[in-house]
Scaffold this motif. Structure first.
Motif, PDB file in Angstrom:
ATOM      1  N   PRO A 188     -36.732  27.682  76.791  1.00 48.55           N
ATOM      2  CA  PRO A 188     -36.663  27.341  78.217  1.00 48.55           C
ATOM      3  C   PRO A 188     -37.108  25.913  78.505  1.00 48.55           C
ATOM      4  N   ARG A 189     -37.961  25.352  77.640  1.00 44.56           N
ATOM      5  CA  ARG A 189     -38.483  24.014  77.941  1.00 44.56           C
ATOM      6  C   ARG A 189     -37.519  22.897  77.565  1.00 44.56           C
ATOM      7  N   VAL A 190     -36.342  23.223  77.077  1.00 38.09           N
ATOM      8  CA  VAL A 190     -35.375  22.172  76.747  1.00 38.09           C
ATOM      9  C   VAL A 190     -34.724  21.684  78.037  1.00 38.09           C
ATOM     10  N   THR A 191     -34.809  20.394  78.284  1.00 40.42           N
ATOM     11  CA  THR A 191     -34.198  19.858  79.498  1.00 40.42           C
ATOM     12  C   THR A 191     -32.680  19.855  79.347  1.00 40.42           C
ATOM     13  N   LEU A 192     -32.002  19.742  80.480  1.00 42.78           N
ATOM     14  CA  LEU A 192     -30.541  19.676  80.417  1.00 42.78           C
ATOM     15  C   LEU A 192     -30.116  18.463  79.595  1.00 42.78           C
ATOM     16  N   LEU A 193     -30.832  17.351  79.763  1.00 45.41           N
ATOM     17  CA  LEU A 193     -30.475  16.146  79.009  1.00 45.41           C
ATOM     18  C   LEU A 193     -30.562  16.393  77.501  1.00 45.41           C
ATOM     19  N   ASP A 194     -31.660  16.994  77.053  1.00 42.89           N
ATOM     20  CA  ASP A 194     -31.793  17.261  75.617  1.00 42.89           C
ATOM     21  C   ASP A 194     -30.761  18.283  75.159  1.00 42.89           C
ATOM     22  N   ALA A 195     -30.468  19.271  75.995  1.00 44.42           N
ATOM     23  CA  ALA A 195     -29.451  20.264  75.619  1.00 44.42           C
ATOM     24  C   ALA A 195     -28.108  19.568  75.404  1.00 44.42           C
ATOM     25  N   LEU A 196     -27.762  18.665  76.315  1.00 43.34           N
ATOM     26  CA  LEU A 196     -26.477  17.970  76.196  1.00 43.34           C
ATOM     27  C   LEU A 196     -26.460  17.076  74.967  1.00 43.34           C
ATOM     28  N   ARG A 197     -27.509  16.301  74.809  1.00 40.30           N
ATOM     29  CA  ARG A 197     -27.504  15.294  73.750  1.00 40.30           C
ATOM     30  C   ARG A 197     -27.773  15.890  72.367  1.00 40.30           C
TER      31      ARG A 197
END
Ligand SMILES: Cc1cc2nc3c(=O)[nH]c(=O)nc-3n(C[C@H](O)[C@H](O)[C@H](O)COP(=O)(O)OP(=O)(O)OC[C@H]3O[C@@H](n4cnc5c(N)ncnc54)[C@H](O)[C@@H]3O)c2cc1C
Ligand code: SF4
Ligand code: FES
Ligand code: FES
Lengths: 332, 329
Positions: free
Chosen positions: A188-197
């Motif tokens: 859950p702590r993964v930001t959208l930015l990190d998920a995308l990249r």
């Protein structure tokens, strides 16, 4: 998986002691991924490594066999790699074999910085610390003898190896990105930015500050411009996410043709190094649909959340104004 | 950032239940919470997503009419939606302006009314876990007193904390006698003046909201002269920066005489700073620069500057004088 970048929070995993890597925060950590069967005790033979262990501010050592699951988190599956974590758990330096080039002569020379003329260690400088880690990396990656030790793995004086436990709490997260549905296994702590990249391989959205201050990570969520670094991916399921990769297609462009805003940025020199540009363009395409006034000052105000360290602002304003005059071309 | 359990709330009751565990936090826009979680300043072990509540009850994210002519701002309404709402722009210009002068276009699309008034201070020591800070780590000391305190407060400070309350919206709300509607074990209304607390000996306690209580709306009362209002913000750069000084003002002007006034200051107080002292000077006087200056002197009479922020005393006075001049023109 790609290794984490310098400045990123080091991905967490369980150590052999049962503690999490994040629990050893507060002191620097040297995290090395080595060949299975390599004897970590022999690291002591490396001049640099001995300094590390003798240091006043003793960094924690965490040695992990590169066939453990944790290695994959660091882009080091079956590769030798060394990461230096600062006291807050961020990657301060990294060397991953096959990815980061090594200039061994210069680095080994840098190792000398930490001793004075008489071979006595001087203050534990940040530079010396990093140089030492470089030495460890060089030893681990370039010296085949260290990577192929005969002895069985010895007990470690500090730190430990992984238990092989999975990184906790990952859940399936389904995202609709650029018209495609993707399911990622994320904490859950993964930001959208990190998920995308880092997970979806969409590196067009940039990480500038990771704190909402620069706009480099701007994406559209349900057609509104938002900062992907300040939201968790798990919160953005059931939404339509558009990144720079899908912007042109979202406005109906086909093949290699660009979104009108992308074209205008090129024509008006709306960038120099390009780091902020995907965020600028995502911000600009959404801003065109917001109720701002017609002036250049309105563009400056509306775009103030996108910082450009190259100062390409005049070109950016000109590009946005041209698109606004020509009737928008807003992407989704 | 530490690991946490993520719960997305289907309705208010389950949100309240999920938030009853110790060390849990609601998350709305996430623009304060995630920022501070990345710094390890906030370390919730349960994060309860309340953005999903609006699916069941759209009014939680909307602007709606109140009986008697006021407006209800749903706690989950985004800053941008409230700022551009025609009723807010027309009836409460200072609220719209305070929102449009805050943060950035992207942040305003994410951040919510409830989260905004609960945002934490930007004191750089508070944000840095390597330094002592009474607000973050009670009893550890205040690094700003005696440290670099250019952006810190001059009103409402204590010997334990001098952090500025950063919200622009909250300053406009303070000027209007707003009410915060809250759901907990029982629903209750908190007058805005009672919502934020002075730091005193306990800077870690910032509001009268109880743990686990959910803000559902912020209610703007009908104020006959709020149409003639203004939010003026002064900062280090032209946009996208927190206030060094700000003034939220509304005046009831009849033939050059001030019949009623509302004054609140931002960027200078440890909480959104309503100035009844300035209002008392203004009411019954003619709208002249001398009157405005006297009001500004009254508003800042209790200012206690520190080493680097003495400039804020005069800056706040001039900001207020200019705001009153513009709104009376
Ligand atoms: C770079 C940057 C610049 C900024 N500039 C400005 C500025 O110039 N002016 C300004 O005023 N602000 C500024 N902000 C702050 C911004 O306005 C706030 O972060 C935002 O309003 C917080 O709202 P949110 O919904 O994102 O809150 P969240 O981060 O989701 O929550 C904040 C806090 O409120 C709690 N919470 C949220 N909703 C509720 C609810 N309904 N009930 C109970 N508790 C709740 C959360 O638990 C959390 O503790 C800036 C922020 C950034 C990152
Ligand atoms: S001013 Fe307040 S928030 Fe800042 S260091 Fe002091 S106690 Fe902490
Ligand atoms: S990386 Fe998101 S705003 Fe800078
Ligand atoms: S083009 Fe280099 S940061 Fe903007």
């Amino acid at each position: 998986m790609q290794p984490p970048n310098i400045g990123d929070i080091a991905p967490d995993f369980v150590l052999s002691t049962g503690r999490w890597l994040s629990d050893v925060r507060g002191a620097p950590v040297i995290l090395a991924f080595h060949e299975p069967g390599w004897d970590p005790a022999r690291a002591d033979e490396i001049e640099g490594y001995r300094h590390l262990i003798q240091a006043g501010e003793e960094p924690q050592r965490v040695l992990v066999s590169n066939d453990e699951p944790a290695a994959a988190l660091y882009g080091a599956a079956r590769e030798s790699a060394v990461f230096v974590l600062d006291g807050r758990g961020r990657i301060a330096w990294r060397h991953v074999a096959g990815i980061d080039p090594v200039e061994s002569a210069a680095e080994i020379a840098a190792l000398g910085l930490q001793t004075n003329g008489d071979g006595v260690r001087t203050a534990w400088s940040r530079r010396g610390f990093v140089a030492t880690a470089i030495g460890a990396a060089v030893a681990l990656t370039l010296e085949p003898t260290f990577g192929r030790a005969q002895t069985a793995a010895a007990q470690l004086p500090s730190g430990g190896t992984t238990t092989g436990a999975a990184v906790g709490d990952a859940v399936p997260v389904t995202l609709n990105v650029n018209g495609q549905t993707i399911t990622l296994n994320l904490e859950p702590r993964v930001t959208l930015l990190d998920a995308l990249r880092e997970y979806a391989g969409l590196t067009g959205s940039k990480k500038g500050c990771d704190h909402g201050q620069c706009g480099a990570c701007t994406v559209h969520i349900d057609r509104r411009r938002t900062l992907s670094c300040l939201t968790f991916a798990v919160m953005q399921q059931d939404k339509k996410i558009t990144t720079i990769e899908g912007l042109a297609a979202s406005a109906g462009a086909t093949g290699d043709s660009l979104h009108p805003m992308q074209q205008a940025f090129i024509e008006h020199d709306g960038f120099q190094c390009g780091y902020c540009t995907s965020g600028q363009i995502m911000s600009a395409t959404a801003m065109v649909g917001e109720p701002w006034g017609p002036g250049d000052d309105d563009v400056r105000e509306a775009m103030s959340g996108n910082i450009c360290r190259c100062g390409a602002y005049p070109g950016i304003v000109a590009a946005v104004q041209e698109v606004r005059r020509n009737g928008g071309g807003q992407g989704r | 950032m530490i690991s946490f359990d993520y719960i997305s709330a289907a309705d208010v009751e389950s949100a309240l239940r999920a938030a009853s565990t110790p060390s849990s936090k609601f998350i709305a826009g996430g623009t304060t919470l995630i920022d501070l979680m990345k710094l390890d300043v906030e370390r919730p072990t349960t994060v309860v997503d309340v953005t999903t509540l609006a699916r069941r009850d759209a009014s939680l994210a909307a602007v709606s009419e109140l009986p008697g002519g006021g407006l209800r701002l749903g706690a989950l309404a985004h800053m941008s939606d409230v700022a551009w709402d025609p009723r807010v722009r027309d009836r409460y210009p200072l609220v719209s302006q305070s929102l449009l002068l805050a943060a950035s276009g992207q942040l305003r699309n994410m951040a919510t009314m409830g989260g905004n008034i609960l945002q934490r201070t930007r004191c750089s020591y508070f944000r840095d876990t390597a330094t002592p800070c009474n607000k973050r780590d009670p009893g550890s000391g205040c690094s700003a007193i005696g440290g670099f305190n250019r952006t810190h407060a001059i009103l409402g400070t204590s010997e334990h904390c001098i952090a500025t309350h950063p919200s622009d919206l909250a300053v406009a709300l303070a000027a209007l006698d707003t009410t915060v509607q809250v759901r907990g074990t029982a629903p209750r209304s908190i007058p805005f003046a009672d919502f934020h607390l002075l730091p005193g000996a306990h800077p870690e306690v910032e509001t009268t909201l109880r743990p686990g209580e959910l803000i559902t709306s912020i209610d703007l009362p009908a104020v006959s002269f709020a149409k003639r209002s203004l939010y003026l913000k002064v900062r280090d750069r032209a946009s996208y920066a927190f206030a060094l000084a700000a003034a939220a003002v509304a005046v009831d002007l009849q033939g050059g005489a001030i019949r009623g006034a509302r004054v609140a200051l931002g960027g200078v107080g440890t909480k959104p700073w309503r100035s009844h002292e300035a209002e008392a000077v203004l009411v019954g006087k003619r709208a002249t620069e001398a009157t405005f200056r006297a009001a500004a002197n009254a508003a800042l009479a209790g200012a206690r500057p520190h080493k680097d922020n003495a400039f804020k005393v005069e800056l706040a006075k001039r900001t207020l004088v200019r705001a009153l001049t513009e709104v009376s023109a």
